[in-house]
Design a protein around this motif. Structure first.
Motif, mmCIF file in Angstrom:
data_model
loop_
_atom_site.group_PDB
_atom_site.id
_atom_site.type_symbol
_atom_site.label_atom_id
_atom_site.label_comp_id
_atom_site.label_asym_id
_atom_site.label_seq_id
_atom_site.Cartn_x
_atom_site.Cartn_y
_atom_site.Cartn_z
ATOM 1 N N ARG A 5 0.834 -1.074 -0.040
ATOM 2 C CA ARG A 5 -0.026 -0.005 0.022
ATOM 3 C C ARG A 5 0.831 1.211 -0.068
ATOM 4 N NH1 ARG A 5 -1.601 3.102 4.127
ATOM 5 N NH2 ARG A 5 -0.433 1.760 5.633
ATOM 6 N N GLY A 23 -0.364 12.885 8.758
ATOM 7 C CA GLY A 23 -0.670 11.594 9.252
ATOM 8 C C GLY A 23 0.302 10.620 9.386
ATOM 9 N N ASP A 25 2.276 9.039 11.086
ATOM 10 C CA ASP A 25 2.554 7.809 12.160
ATOM 11 C C ASP A 25 4.250 7.610 12.359
ATOM 12 O OD1 ASP A 25 2.312 5.977 14.259
ATOM 13 O OD2 ASP A 25 0.932 4.860 13.152
ATOM 14 N N ASP A 46 2.106 14.852 12.447
ATOM 15 C CA ASP A 46 0.931 14.150 13.022
ATOM 16 C C ASP A 46 0.340 14.989 13.957
ATOM 17 O OD1 ASP A 46 0.247 10.850 12.578
ATOM 18 O OD2 ASP A 46 -0.759 11.790 14.162
ATOM 19 N N VAL A 47 -0.968 14.652 14.222
ATOM 20 C CA VAL A 47 -1.749 15.403 15.218
ATOM 21 C C VAL A 47 -1.825 14.642 16.443
ATOM 22 C CG1 VAL A 47 -3.944 14.305 14.884
ATOM 23 C CG2 VAL A 47 -3.808 16.936 15.586
ATOM 24 N N THR A 48 -1.383 13.609 16.664
ATOM 25 C CA THR A 48 -1.387 12.947 17.733
ATOM 26 C C THR A 48 0.077 12.658 18.356
ATOM 27 O OG1 THR A 48 -3.161 11.888 16.893
ATOM 28 C CG2 THR A 48 -2.319 10.809 18.795
ATOM 29 N N PRO A 51 1.938 8.708 17.956
ATOM 30 C CA PRO A 51 2.444 8.654 16.406
ATOM 31 C C PRO A 51 3.611 9.422 16.118
ATOM 32 C CG PRO A 51 0.142 8.519 16.391
ATOM 33 C CD PRO A 51 0.468 8.957 17.880
ATOM 34 N N ALA A 73 1.182 18.647 14.459
ATOM 35 C CA ALA A 73 0.226 19.557 13.797
ATOM 36 C C ALA A 73 -0.960 18.955 13.602
ATOM 37 C CB ALA A 73 0.913 20.323 12.683
ATOM 38 N N ASP A 74 -1.953 19.792 13.444
ATOM 39 C CA ASP A 74 -3.365 19.218 12.811
ATOM 40 C C ASP A 74 -3.539 19.464 11.256
ATOM 41 O OD1 ASP A 74 -5.940 18.644 12.120
ATOM 42 O OD2 ASP A 74 -6.879 19.916 13.585
ATOM 43 N N GLY A 75 -3.428 18.533 10.395
ATOM 44 C CA GLY A 75 -3.487 18.428 9.196
ATOM 45 C C GLY A 75 -2.158 19.394 8.342
ATOM 46 N N ALA A 91 -2.710 9.605 3.931
ATOM 47 C CA ALA A 91 -2.664 7.971 3.680
ATOM 48 C C ALA A 91 -3.317 7.576 4.850
ATOM 49 C CB ALA A 91 -1.581 7.211 3.164
ATOM 50 N N GLY A 92 -4.168 6.441 4.973
ATOM 51 C CA GLY A 92 -4.749 5.544 6.043
ATOM 52 C C GLY A 92 -5.932 6.192 6.998
ATOM 53 N N MET A 93 -6.327 7.338 6.156
ATOM 54 C CA MET A 93 -7.438 7.958 7.195
ATOM 55 C C MET A 93 -8.862 7.626 6.204
ATOM 56 S SD MET A 93 -5.940 11.418 8.135
ATOM 57 C CE MET A 93 -4.040 11.644 8.177
ATOM 58 N N ILE A 101 -9.335 17.928 6.027
ATOM 59 C CA ILE A 101 -7.968 18.342 6.149
ATOM 60 C C ILE A 101 -7.703 19.221 4.711
ATOM 61 C CG2 ILE A 101 -5.365 17.540 6.166
ATOM 62 C CD1 ILE A 101 -6.353 15.154 7.939
HETATM 63 N N1 SAM Z 1 0.049 7.441 6.968
HETATM 64 C C1 SAM Z 1 0.419 6.172 7.610
HETATM 65 C C2 SAM Z 1 0.058 4.847 6.915
HETATM 66 O O1 SAM Z 1 -0.857 5.296 5.784
HETATM 67 O O2 SAM Z 1 0.435 4.066 6.953
HETATM 68 C C3 SAM Z 1 -0.413 6.454 9.001
HETATM 69 C C4 SAM Z 1 -1.851 6.196 9.022
HETATM 70 S S1 SAM Z 1 -2.479 5.998 10.666
HETATM 71 C C5 SAM Z 1 -3.688 4.851 10.485
HETATM 72 C C6 SAM Z 1 -3.647 7.465 10.756
HETATM 73 C C7 SAM Z 1 -2.599 8.576 11.396
HETATM 74 O O3 SAM Z 1 -3.390 9.940 11.125
HETATM 75 C C8 SAM Z 1 -2.575 8.676 12.670
HETATM 76 O O4 SAM Z 1 -1.171 8.557 13.184
HETATM 77 C C9 SAM Z 1 -3.186 9.863 13.418
HETATM 78 O O5 SAM Z 1 -2.778 10.215 14.475
HETATM 79 C C10 SAM Z 1 -2.911 10.673 12.358
HETATM 80 N N2 SAM Z 1 -4.226 11.855 12.041
HETATM 81 C C11 SAM Z 1 -5.534 11.842 12.231
HETATM 82 N N3 SAM Z 1 -5.871 12.788 11.940
HETATM 83 C C12 SAM Z 1 -5.002 13.806 11.768
HETATM 84 C C13 SAM Z 1 -4.913 15.131 11.556
HETATM 85 N N4 SAM Z 1 -6.102 16.108 11.343
HETATM 86 N N5 SAM Z 1 -3.720 15.734 11.060
HETATM 87 C C14 SAM Z 1 -2.639 14.956 11.162
HETATM 88 N N6 SAM Z 1 -2.679 13.835 11.506
HETATM 89 C C15 SAM Z 1 -3.613 13.185 11.739
#
Ligand code: SAM
Length: 227
Positions: A5, A23, A25, A46-48, A51, A73-75, A91-93, A101
């Protein structure tokens, strides 16, 4: 080594791109791209905190602090004007979150030529956003991994209005044209899910007629595409 992926996402990052991975991670994607000599600058946002710590640890472990900057940071707020980012990966959301975002980060998108988006669900919402903001799809991929099927959407800013019809928004213009076993599997599974939901609705004491009609139309569309 990246998952199939993420490798598919990586394949669409242009040589020498200035990349923001939103995002991120573990920062696996930007790390692999720097190690492969594809890029030499990336923001890993990443917002969290957890990660982001994963990302920071991975960047330090690989001695890539010169090339990859982890940012909490957020987005798209992770992106600064001086970064001169031209390529953004999300990716991954879910698709709704990805669209949110992108909308919230309109200011940071100035100068961003390429978006590489991998929604886990809600792909149509992402295509709708691309259409409304004049990012035209250049390619789409569908991959199966660990029991999931993922779509990867690659779009470039053209500034030129264009439109996708309802079918293209739902199935993807390139995926529709390409077909293939994974595409068929995805929509066969969706067909079964929707058919089961439809049966339940019909069995209700007071069947929701409008909803049933809408579901029937959706089902017919899938059948047509699979025919
Ligand atoms: N991008 C990687 C991948 O595709 O393998 C990680 C995907 S992981 C499932 C989703 C990540 O998005 C998490 O670490 C989460 O904290 C982050 N995330 C969620 N909302 C976000 C936002 N508004 N801004 C930045 N990161 C965000």
């Amino acid at each position: 080594k990246l998952s199939q992926r993420l490798q598919t996402v990586a394949d669409f990052v242009p040589q020498g791109a200035r990349l923001a991975d939103i995002g991120t991670d573990h920062a696996y994607l930007p790390a692999a791209l720097v190690l492969a000599g594809r890029i030499d600058f990336a923001v890993a946002g990443d917002v969290t905190p957890g990660p982001l710590q994963n990302a920071t640890a991975e960047i330090e472990r690989l001695h890539l602090s010169e090339q990859i900057q982890p940012r909490l940071a957020d987005g798209l707020a992770a992106i600064q004007p001086t970064d001169q980012i031209d390529t953004v990966v999300i990716a991954g959301m879910g698709g709704t979150l990805i669209a949110k975002i992108l909308t919230a980060g309109a200011a940071q998108l100035a100068g961003v030529k390429r978006l590489i988006l991998q929604p886990n669900v809600g792909e149509a919402r992402v295509r709708q956003w691309l259409m409304e903001h004049h990012y035209q799809l250049m390619a789409e991929r569908i991959v199966a991994e660990d029991g999931h099927i993922y779509e990867i959407l690659v779009a470039d800013y053209t500034g030129v209005p264009f439109s996708y019809n309802a079918r293209e928004l739902r199935f993807g213009p390139f995926l529709l044209a390409a077909g293939g076993p994974i595409f068929r599997q995805k929509w066969q599974e969706e067909l079964q899910r929707e058919a089961a939901a439809l049966e339940q609705m019909k069995a209700a004491k007071e069947p929701p007629l409008e909803k049933i009609a809408a579901f029937q139309a959706q089902l017919a569309q899938i059948k047509e595409v699979l025919a």
